[in-house]
Design an enzyme around this catalytic site. Structure first.
Site, PDB file in Angstrom:
ATOM      1  N   TRP A  99      26.956   2.371 -32.208  1.00 29.68           N
ATOM      2  CA  TRP A  99      25.678   2.203 -32.902  1.00 29.68           C
ATOM      3  C   TRP A  99      25.120   0.807 -32.683  1.00 29.68           C
ATOM      4  CZ3 TRP A  99      23.642   6.612 -33.616  1.00 29.68           C
ATOM      5  CH2 TRP A  99      24.435   7.719 -33.929  1.00 29.68           C
ATOM      6  N   ASP A 166      23.292  -3.343 -40.339  1.00 33.25           N
ATOM      7  CA  ASP A 166      23.292  -1.877 -40.392  1.00 33.25           C
ATOM      8  C   ASP A 166      24.483  -1.465 -41.258  1.00 33.25           C
ATOM      9  OD1 ASP A 166      23.580   0.825 -40.015  1.00 33.25           O
ATOM     10  OD2 ASP A 166      23.640   0.774 -37.829  1.00 33.25           O
ATOM     11  N   LYS A 190      25.749   9.554 -45.909  1.00 30.16           N
ATOM     12  CA  LYS A 190      27.185   9.357 -46.165  1.00 30.16           C
ATOM     13  C   LYS A 190      27.386   9.002 -47.636  1.00 30.16           C
ATOM     14  CE  LYS A 190      27.069   7.591 -41.524  1.00 30.16           C
ATOM     15  NZ  LYS A 190      27.232   8.794 -40.724  1.00 30.16           N
TER      16      LYS A 190
HETATM   17  N1  PMP Z   1      24.385   3.294 -37.534  1.00 30.64           N
HETATM   18  C1  PMP Z   1      25.580   3.752 -37.981  1.00 30.64           C
HETATM   19  C2  PMP Z   1      26.622   2.752 -38.372  1.00 30.64           C
HETATM   20  C3  PMP Z   1      25.805   5.123 -38.087  1.00 30.64           C
HETATM   21  O1  PMP Z   1      26.992   5.573 -38.520  1.00 30.64           O
HETATM   22  C4  PMP Z   1      24.768   6.031 -37.727  1.00 30.64           C
HETATM   23  C5  PMP Z   1      24.926   7.533 -37.836  1.00 30.64           C
HETATM   24  N2  PMP Z   1      26.096   8.045 -38.121  1.00 30.64           N
HETATM   25  C6  PMP Z   1      23.579   5.512 -37.251  1.00 30.64           C
HETATM   26  C7  PMP Z   1      23.409   4.147 -37.178  1.00 30.64           C
HETATM   27  C8  PMP Z   1      22.454   6.432 -36.819  1.00 30.64           C
HETATM   28  O2  PMP Z   1      21.858   6.981 -37.934  1.00 30.64           O
HETATM   29  P1  PMP Z   1      20.725   8.100 -37.800  1.00 30.64           P
HETATM   30  O3  PMP Z   1      21.328   9.280 -37.153  1.00 30.64           O
HETATM   31  O4  PMP Z   1      20.324   8.347 -39.213  1.00 30.64           O
HETATM   32  O5  PMP Z   1      19.620   7.505 -37.010  1.00 30.64           O
END
Ligand code: PMP
Length: 355
Positions: A99, A166, A190
């Site tokens: 991510w 994030d 989550k």
């Molecule tokens: N950052 C982290 C740490 C995540 O765990 C996730 C999704 N599991 C995301 C970003 C992406 O989130 P989204 O699918 O809501 O865009």
């Protein structure tokens, strides 16, 4: 039937939250209307958004320097929205996993990105603490919990540079000094609520410092002016996050959740460490208290282990598709009993298959 839900996201929510939100879909607060049928500009919904905002501030101990926004587009949109609003020339990022890498990719469209640390060479099993944040960068970006590999930042750097974090997979899981962050974002699937909404917590004085013609939906200042209803928001997800925050408060807040989460994680890591058949590859000090990844030392046993846990109504234990192995996501709402049950299964498996 009792299901032990270790899904990484969307994932387990408190049962009480699921029940109350289901009821609101049938009949919202005795109005005879479904929550899904009321206007997002009605008094009823404005009260929900106001209450949710107050609860976020209360639970995180934030002051009025911060604005709370409930946006759409997931954390993924924040990967672009952050640099759109905050990057003038250059920002510093930590590359701690999938991510973080995606956040870096988007930031590069807006200016220079300085990578202060990359865990790539070590398969992201470690997070460095020895990096210097240059004083001239516009902001420093990190990912507090790396959902896929299972690492977590336990401390954050001291710096005069605005910190952007994030927190999608560990928001509301522990007590931190949240005032050290200039911007926090977390997509809600989550520890917060149903998917489709992202919480953004922003210190108002970091905004408006750069000259950019920002499209309305991408502009935090416009969302602040419009109190998160610039356009039609995800009413259901915002309501569900209000219920989740009420549940967090009733439990005693973040300090209690932190104790519970650390305890659940310790039990599981202890079992992985002492069990002859399993291993965890993360440096001990960086192990996540939310996503516990583990592998069978002998891959040939995978079929047997999978058969065993699946038969016992355990779900969501498969590792991420990029990584394989196993991942137990043990978010706030996952009961201690589910962790204990998984440990029993792992012990039983060891007895049966240890040579
Ligand atoms: N950052 C982290 C740490 C995540 O765990 C996730 C999704 N599991 C995301 C970003 C992406 O989130 P989204 O699918 O809501 O865009």
């Amino acid at each position: 039937m009792k299901i032990h839900n270790f899904n990484a996201g969307p994932s387990i929510l408190p049962q009480e939250v699921v029940r109350k939100s289901a009821q609101s879909v049938i009949d919202f607060n005795g109005t005879g209307l479904s929550l899904l049928e009321i206007s997002h500009r009605s008094i009823d919904f404005l009260e929900i958004i106001e209450k949710t905002t107050c609860l976020v501030k209360k639970v995180m101990n934030l002051n009025d320097d911060y604005a709370i926004l409930f946006l759409q587009g997931g954390a993924t949109l924040q990967f672009s929205m952050v640099p759109y609003n905050l990057m003038d020339q250059e920002a510093a990022y930590l590359d701690t996993g999938f991510w973080a890498k995606n956040a870096i990719k988007e930031a590069k469209r807006f200016g220079k990105v300085k990578i202060l640390f990359s865990g790539k060479d070590q398969n992201y099993t470690h997070i460095s603490k020895n990096y210097q944040i240059p004083y001239h960068v516009d902001y420093f970006h990190c990912t507090s919990n790396n959902t896929i590999v299972g690492t977590q930042m336990k401390t954050f750097p001291q710096t005069s540079v605005p910190i952007v974090c994030d927190m999608s997979s560990d928001i509301f899981s522990r007590k931190l000094n949240f005032l050290q962050f200039s911007l926090i974002y977390a997509s809600a699937q989550k520890n917060v609520s149903s998917a489709g909404m992202t919480i953004v917590i922003v210190r108002k004085n970091v905004l408006g410092k750069i000259e950019k013609n920002i499209p309305s939906y991408m502009d935090y200042k416009i969302h602040i002016q419009n109190k998160s209803i610039l356009n039609t928001p995800n009413v259901f997800s915002i309501y569900t996050s209000m219920l989740t925050l009420e549940w967090i408060e009733k439990k005693g807040g973040l300090s209690i959740l932190e104790i519970e989460n650390k305890y659940k994680a310790k039990l599981l890591y202890d079992e992985i460490d002492q069990n002859n058949l399993f291993e965890n590859k993360i440096h001990k000090e960086d192990r996540s208290n939310m996503n516990v990844s583990f592998f069978l030392k002998d891959k040939k046993l995978e079929k047997e282990f999978n058969k065993m846990w699946r038969k016992e109504n355990i779900v969501g234990l498969d590792g991420h598709r990029f990584l394989g192995g196993y991942r137990a996501s043990i978010y706030n709402a996952l009961p201690l009993k589910s962790v204990q049950f998984l440990i029993e299964i792992m012990k039983e498996f060891e007895i049966k298959f240890s040579s």
